[in-house]
Design a protein around this motif. Structure first.
Motif, mmCIF file in Angstrom:
data_model
loop_
_atom_site.group_PDB
_atom_site.id
_atom_site.type_symbol
_atom_site.label_atom_id
_atom_site.label_comp_id
_atom_site.label_asym_id
_atom_site.label_seq_id
_atom_site.Cartn_x
_atom_site.Cartn_y
_atom_site.Cartn_z
ATOM 1 N N HIS A 190 -17.442 -20.676 -34.460
ATOM 2 C CA HIS A 190 -16.759 -20.521 -35.755
ATOM 3 C C HIS A 190 -17.227 -21.629 -36.700
ATOM 4 C CE1 HIS A 190 -13.540 -19.398 -38.566
ATOM 5 N NE2 HIS A 190 -13.369 -20.701 -38.747
ATOM 6 N N PHE A 224 -9.125 -14.044 -43.975
ATOM 7 C CA PHE A 224 -7.895 -14.121 -43.194
ATOM 8 C C PHE A 224 -6.912 -13.142 -43.818
ATOM 9 C CE2 PHE A 224 -6.812 -16.744 -46.613
ATOM 10 C CZ PHE A 224 -5.819 -17.696 -46.436
ATOM 11 N N ASP A 234 -16.033 -25.454 -36.990
ATOM 12 C CA ASP A 234 -15.339 -25.073 -38.222
ATOM 13 C C ASP A 234 -15.740 -25.924 -39.423
ATOM 14 O OD1 ASP A 234 -13.687 -23.527 -39.820
ATOM 15 O OD2 ASP A 234 -11.913 -24.750 -39.439
ATOM 16 N N ALA A 276 -10.325 -17.605 -34.994
ATOM 17 C CA ALA A 276 -10.339 -19.060 -35.122
ATOM 18 C C ALA A 276 -8.928 -19.624 -35.114
ATOM 19 C CB ALA A 276 -11.050 -19.462 -36.405
ATOM 20 N N HIS A 277 -8.784 -20.737 -34.403
ATOM 21 C CA HIS A 277 -7.593 -21.592 -34.377
ATOM 22 C C HIS A 277 -6.565 -21.175 -33.338
ATOM 23 C CE1 HIS A 277 -9.478 -23.505 -37.708
ATOM 24 N NE2 HIS A 277 -9.427 -22.389 -38.431
ATOM 25 N N HIS A 304 -9.528 -15.592 -39.101
ATOM 26 C CA HIS A 304 -8.668 -16.730 -38.792
ATOM 27 C C HIS A 304 -7.272 -16.221 -38.434
ATOM 28 C CE1 HIS A 304 -11.761 -18.222 -41.587
ATOM 29 N NE2 HIS A 304 -11.571 -19.429 -41.089
ATOM 30 N N GLU A 353 -3.365 -20.699 -38.019
ATOM 31 C CA GLU A 353 -3.941 -22.042 -38.122
ATOM 32 C C GLU A 353 -2.905 -23.059 -38.577
ATOM 33 O OE1 GLU A 353 -7.556 -24.352 -40.546
ATOM 34 O OE2 GLU A 353 -7.250 -22.199 -40.822
#
Length: 437
Positions: free
Chosen positions: A79, A207, A324, A272-273, A234, A237
Motif C-alpha cells: 500500500h 475510500f 503508505d 489498508a489500515h 482504505h 484508519e
C-alpha cells in the motif's frame, strides 16, 4: 562439461527466504549461512548451500562473491501512494485535515502527464533504492497518472500493481470523476495495462466517503467482470473517518461492510489500515481472503491508532506490510519494520524479526496472490532480489558482529538499518539499483 551458459548467473552470500509464515510453521524459514543463488533467464534456478550447489555448476561459471552480505527476495509494499511523494513529512493534526491541506492539492497536478511521469520515475527509483521490487500503488483520479506510472514501471521491467482512484464526491471538484466515467476509465486502463508484461491493474476506490453508493456498486460489478484484477482501498484508519462512514452509510453494519455489500471483498483485495475493526469484520476478512495492509509509520504519524495483531491472528486474518507513503514517513521497508515492531509492543504483541521479514517478502506475495511468481527463491520465481549489507553503517556493523542467531541479526536490521543497507536491487535478474556510497 559444456561451457557456462551465458544466461546463468551465480551469487554467493548468506541466502534467506521463506516458504510459509513462521508464526504458524516452524519449518517456514530457508536459511543458508554460506549459500548460492542461481538465476537463469530472469528466473530463480535454485537456491541452497554453496557446498551442495557448486558441483552442479558448469565449468567456468563466474560466481559473484558477496560473502558477508545477505541475499533475500525483494521487498513487497502492499500500500503506497506515488502522487504523495512530494508531500511526505507534511504536518497536520489528523488524517482528514492532512488530506484536505496537502494530499488533494498535490494530486491536482497529476492531470499533467509530464509531471506524473517525472514523479513516477523518482518514486520507482526510490522504491528500488530501498529494496522494494513490487508495490501496490495508488495513482490519482486522472487516467494519465496511471499511464505515466505503468509506462515507467514497464520500461524498468518491474512487477507493479496500480490503479486510478475512483472518487465522485466529498473532494475538490478538480479531483472528482462520476460513477460512470470513473468505472469506464478504469475498464479502459484494465484493458490497456492489466497483465501487460509485469504490470497488474487494481480497481482503486479511494475510500468509502469519496465514492457514492452508485460508484461503489459499479466498482463491484467491474471487479466481478475482471476477477483477476486487484482491488485496493482504505478502511477503518481513523476514528473520525469511521464516524463519517457511519453517518454516510447508516444501513451498513460496519465500515468494512460497506465494501462487502457491493462485492469488493475477495482474494486480491487489499484493505489498508484495518485498525478499528471488530471480530466480525476480521472473520469476514479471513473468509473472503481479503488482506489487511498494515501501515505502521503512517498510523503513528497521523495518530490513527495501533493495529491489533493478536486479534488478527486469532481470526486468521491475512496481513501484509506497507509503507503508505506519503502518510507513511519512509520508503524503507526496514524502517517500516522498526515501526511495526513498536506498534506491536504497544499493543502487547512481540513480533519476531523472522515474521516481519516474512511479511515484507512472501507475505506480500501471498497478499497479491503471486506466490510462485515473486516473494521467495523457489525455482521458477522471478529473480527479484536484494543484496543486504550488514555493515552499511558503523553501528549496524558493530551490532552485526555481536549477533549470535539469525533472529538477532534480522532484528538488528529491522531496528537499525535503512536504505543504506540495500547494496543492490535486482528485478528479473537485472541489477536496477546499486548503492554508490
Amino acid at each position: 562439461m559444456n561451457d557456462t551458459p551465458p544466461t546463468l548467473q551465480a551469487y554467493r552470500a548468506s541466502v534467506l527466504h521463506f516458504v510459509n509464515d513462521p508464526a504458524f510453521d516452524e519449518q517456514a524459514v530457508r536459511w543458508h549461512a554460506d549459500g548460492l543463488l542461481l538465476v537463469q533467464n530472469g528466473k530463480i534456478l535454485d537456491a541452497g548451500d554453496y557446498a551442495r550447489l557448486l558441483p552442479t555448476l558448469p565449468v567456468g561459471t563466474a560466481i559473484e562473491d558477496w560473502r558477508g552480505k545477505l541475499l533475500m527476495p525483494g521487498f513487497i509494499d502492499t500500500h503506497v501512494h506515488y502522487p504523495q511523494t512530494d508531500i511526505i513529512g507534511s504536518p497536520a493534526p489528523g488524517l482528514l485535515p492532512w488530506l484536505n491541506t496537502y494530499t488533494f492539492p498535490a494530486e491536482r497536478r497529476f492531470d499533467n502527464s509530464a509531471h506524473a511521469s517525472e514523479v513516477a520515475d523518482f518514486f520507482l527509483r526510490e522504491l528500488l533504492r530501498n529494496g522494494t521490487t513490487t508495490a501496490a500503488v495508488y495513482c490519482t483520479v486522472h487516467p494519465q497518472s496511471v499511464d505515466a506510472f505503468f509506462q515507467r514501471s514497464d520500461a524498468l521491467n518491474l512487477r507493479m500493481v496500480a490503479g486510478k482512484c475512483l472518487m465522485d464526491r466529498h473532494a475538490p471538484d478538480f479531483l472528482l470523476d462520476t460513477a460512470e466515467s470513473g468505472v469506464r476509465e478504469s475498464e479502459e486502463l484494465i484493458q490497456r495495462w492489466h497483465n501487460k508484461g509485469r504490470q497488474h491493474y487494481a480497481i482503486t476506490v479511494r475510500f468509502a466517503p469519496t465514492s457514492s453508493m452508485a460508484q461503489l456498486k459499479l466498482a463491484g460489478e467491474l471487479a466481478a467482470q475482471y476477477p483477476d484484477t486487484y482491488i485496493q482501498t482504505h478502511v477503518a484508519e481513523n476514528t473520525d473517518e469511521v464516524k463519517w462512514v457511519r453517518d454516510l452509510f447508516p444501513d451498513s453494519r460496519s465500515y468494512l461492510d460497506v465494501y462487502d455489500q457491493v462485492g469488493l471483498m475477495r482474494s486480491r483485495a487489499l484493505f489498508a489500515h484495518c485498525i478499528w475493526l471488530d471480530d466480525a469484520d476480521r472473520a469476514r476478512m479471513a473468509a473472503t481472503q481479503s488482506v489487511a495492509a498494515v501501515c505502521p509509520t503512517s498510523n503513528l504519524f497521523l495518530g490513527s491508532g495501533l493495529f491489533d495483531f493478536e486479534a488478527a491472528d486469532r481470526m486468521h486474518m491475512p496481513v501484509s506490510l506497507a509503507t503508505d507513503v506519503g502518510g507513511g514517513t519512509s520508503f524503507s521497508m526496514l524502517q517500516t519494520m522498526n515501526a511495526l515492531y513498536k506498534v506491536g509492543r504497544m499493543g502487547g504483541t512481540h513480533l519476531p524479526a523472522l515474521r516481519m521479514f516474512y511479511m515484507a517478502t512472501l507475505g506480500g506475495a501471498r497478499a497479491l496472490q503471486l506466490e510462485g511468481t515473486i516473494g521467495n527463491f523457489v525455482a521458477g520465481c522471478d529473480a527479484d532480489f536484494i543484496v543486504v549489507d550488514l555493515q552499511s553503517t558503523p553501528l549496524l556493523a558493530r551490532r552485526s558482529a555481536t549477533t549470535g542467531t539469525l533472529e538477532e541479526q534480522l532484528f538488528a536490521l529491522a531496528i537499525l538499518a535503512d536504505d543504506r543497507a540495500i547494496a543492490h536491487t535486482y528485478s528479473a535478474g537485472v541489477c536496477v539499483h546499486s548503492r554508490t556510497a
